[in-house]
Design an enzyme around this catalytic site. Structure first.
Site, PDB file in Angstrom:
ATOM      1  CD1 TRP A 286      -2.314   1.832   2.326  1.00  0.00           C
ATOM      2  CD2 TRP A 286      -2.659   1.758   0.124  1.00  0.00           C
ATOM      3  NE1 TRP A 286      -3.209   2.829   1.994  1.00  0.00           N
ATOM      4  CE2 TRP A 286      -3.424   2.811   0.652  1.00  0.00           C
ATOM      5  CE3 TRP A 286      -2.692   1.514  -1.262  1.00  0.00           C
ATOM      6  CZ2 TRP A 286      -4.229   3.633  -0.143  1.00  0.00           C
ATOM      7  CZ3 TRP A 286      -3.492   2.341  -2.058  1.00  0.00           C
ATOM      8  CH2 TRP A 286      -4.253   3.374  -1.494  1.00  0.00           C
TER       9      TRP A 286
ATOM     10  NE  ARG B  13      11.023  -3.455   8.847  1.00  0.00           N
ATOM     11  CZ  ARG B  13      11.557  -4.690   8.791  1.00  0.00           C
ATOM     12  NH1 ARG B  13      12.714  -4.937   9.369  1.00  0.00           N
ATOM     13  NH2 ARG B  13      10.934  -5.664   8.151  1.00  0.00           N
ATOM     14  NE  ARG B  14      12.742  -6.543   3.977  1.00  0.00           N
ATOM     15  CZ  ARG B  14      12.827  -6.996   2.732  1.00  0.00           C
ATOM     16  NH1 ARG B  14      13.968  -7.519   2.296  1.00  0.00           N
ATOM     17  NH2 ARG B  14      11.800  -6.921   1.923  1.00  0.00           N
TER      18      ARG B  14
ATOM     19  N   GLY C 273     -10.006   3.993   2.834  1.00  0.00           N
ATOM     20  CA  GLY C 273     -11.126   3.742   1.926  1.00  0.00           C
ATOM     21  C   GLY C 273     -10.964   2.414   1.224  1.00  0.00           C
TER      22      GLY C 273
ATOM     23  CB  ALA D 107      -2.064  -2.300  -2.442  1.00  0.00           C
TER      24      ALA D 107
ATOM     25  CE  LYS E 239     -10.198  -3.153   5.908  1.00  0.00           C
ATOM     26  NZ  LYS E 239      -9.564  -3.366   4.641  1.00  0.00           N
TER      27      LYS E 239
ATOM     28  CB  THR F  44     -12.628  -5.945   2.959  1.00  0.00           C
ATOM     29  OG1 THR F  44     -11.869  -4.734   3.035  1.00  0.00           O
ATOM     30  CG2 THR F  44     -11.897  -7.027   3.724  1.00  0.00           C
TER      31      THR F  44
ATOM     32  NE  ARG G 115      -2.989 -11.895   5.368  1.00  0.00           N
ATOM     33  CZ  ARG G 115      -2.414 -12.097   6.539  1.00  0.00           C
ATOM     34  NH1 ARG G 115      -2.039 -13.314   6.882  1.00  0.00           N
ATOM     35  NH2 ARG G 115      -2.182 -11.100   7.352  1.00  0.00           N
TER      36      ARG G 115
END
Lengths: 330, 330
Positions: free
Chosen positions: B7, B27-28, B131, B135, B186, B243, B250
């Site tokens: 995202w 981060r990596r 919203g 992604a 949600k 969703t 998931r």
């Protein structure tokens, strides 16, 4: 119960399960007779047994004799002519409950307005039952919920009690206008969602269409005196979600083929009857214009379906509108 | 943009398309380097080319130098520790915009509360974007809409302008609490809808669960100071619909397997990581209890998932509640 289509019959089952004696009126004597003999509505709900408490008949006078709750499940464009005939048969205190979703084309009247005009009943005798209620699932006693709206909450409560069962939950509401408008407009938004799907758009776009469709309905609702929150409830959003999910929705699949590029003339010739959303779309456009409410999605559905504007252009028009506040006009 | 998950990366694309220069912090260091060389986030958005205006980096100080809009796209349970490290690198007038959906478990804080506590920023410097934004679809430049919420409408307007493109429509709002709560909850309702599907329930039941799920969220929202109508918008209903539709969710598929009778221990062992909705469910139950808000669906999801109550029993409990008014508590 006046009307023995799929929904009238399924709702008669709910009423019977809730402990009521139900007269089920069918327009065609053959259907009434077949239901009485076979204890099943073979035309509209094959495989579903009618409970003992349901008494099929083609005699409206017999069906209405003494009835205190009268459910109207005839097609929305036919309600006026039927009611005119039934008016004299009604008990003076009978509550008239509309189960039809739609707006009368010539007048842009909601069903409750048609009932008031034809029978002279006051708001305490007029109610609406509407929500995400696919008839086949309700008849199969799958869990479902609905809204019972009447300006007088006590009357809504009486109807709620009459149809509340183990697997069917009814919620009361006093917003008759919102409940009716939600039920009518969902078929138009289902057309839009179908078009998006037919164009290959994803879940984000479809979710945005549903949500913004509810938002513009709420704008119209406010102009007509409805509670904007009703459209977020079972009668608006709930019904829309069920319609857009269901593979059985003729509105959604009509929209899909429009989105995929099939010309509307071809589709209309193909399906013979015009789908409900196409008719409602016209009536809603009229209402929106008369009340000067901005309804971009309904307008673009009309552009695609009535004026043959290509779906790609419709989409560009929607996406290129100026940036907005989410609650603009609500 | 702090965070280069799917995202964060997709939203960096939106910002670039809207004409901004975007530093994209990962981060990596390996990921930042790979993105710089291959011009693609192979880990999270394979096949999507990064626009020239996106500059990947693993150096937070460099990413934040001079940035006036700082988008936070790190996991919700990690935001606090990251922010503590970044606080000193922020421009004094930088606006901090949360893209994470969730509630901090230990504190039940929403992300905006975490931001306020850690950085000391006032409400005019804290915003949320949320919203129906899967992604992958946004990265593929499929049409989508979103909400930009900030207590100060002018600031929301600045962010709206920064991310409004031909295919991405942003709507402003001032209800930060509602926007965050909608995004968090949600996933819990998606678990419930998944369970219903796994139990073989139909579209009526699933539509009712979504609608009544939004209604109980609105009840909690009102108790926390949100605008109940926000939940009917893109941040609530819209996100929920996307969703529940998406085969990629998931939460929904976890719920499906619970509904089909797979014990939760087996599922948790199987998926290794706990799905977001399960964690959020706990936090929302805490909030509901503390504010004495009746949230039957969330409570029953918790009963099924935390306490192992069989799905059939959960359903019976929900259906046997007393008859209600649709707007009770909203």
């Amino acid at each position: 119960m006046l009307g023995a289509g799929a929904w009238g019959t399924a709702f008669a089952l709910v009423l019977a399960d809730a402990g009521n004696e139900v007269a089920l009126w069918a327009r065609r004597a053959e259907l009434a007779e077949a239901m009485a003999v076979k204890r099943c509505n073979v035309d509209h709900l094959p495989g579903v047994e009618l409970p003992e408490a349901v008494a099929p008949t083609a005699d409206a006078a017999a069906a209405l004799a003494g009835a205190d709750l009268v459910f109207l499940a005839v097609p929305s464009q036919r309600l006026r002519e039927h009611l005119a005939r039934w008016s004299e048969l009604l008990r003076a205190d009978a509550v008239l409950i509309s189960l039809a979703k739609g707006v009368e084309l010539t007048t842009t009247y909601r069903m409750s307005q048609v009932i008031a005009e034809v029978t002279g009943a006051g708001p305490e005798r007029i109610a609406v039952v509407t929500g995400p209620n696919l008839a086949a699932e309700v008849a199969a006693r799958q869990p479902a919920a609905t809204v019972v709206a009447c300006a007088h909450l006590g009357v809504a409560g009486r109807i709620q009690e009459a149809c509340h069962t183990e697997w069917f939950r009814a919620y009361t509401h006093t917003d008759v206008i919102g409940a009716e408008l939600g039920g009518a407009i969902k078929n138009v938004i289902a057309l839009a969602v179908g078009m998006a799907h037919g164009m290959g758009l994803g879940d984000n776009a479809k979710a945005a269409l549903m949500t913004r469709g509810i938002a513009e309905t709420a704008r119209l609702g406010v102009a007509l005196g409805a509670d904007p929150y009703t459209f977020a409830g079972l009668a608006g959003l709930g019904d829309l979600v069920a319609t857009c999910q269901s593979p059985l929705s003729r509105n959604r699949s009509f929209g899909e083929r429009v989105g995929a590029g099939v010309p509307v003339e071809v589709l209309t010739a193909d399906t013979r009857q015009v789908v409900e959303g196409v008719k409602t779309c016209e009536a809603i456009c009229d209402l929106a214009e008369r009340h000067r409410v901005d309804m971009p999605i309904v307008t673009q559905v009309a552009a695609a379906i009535r004026d043959g504007v290509p779906p790609g252009e419709v989409l560009r028009t929607l996406m290129s509108r100026s940036a907005k506040h989410e609650r603009e006009g609500i």
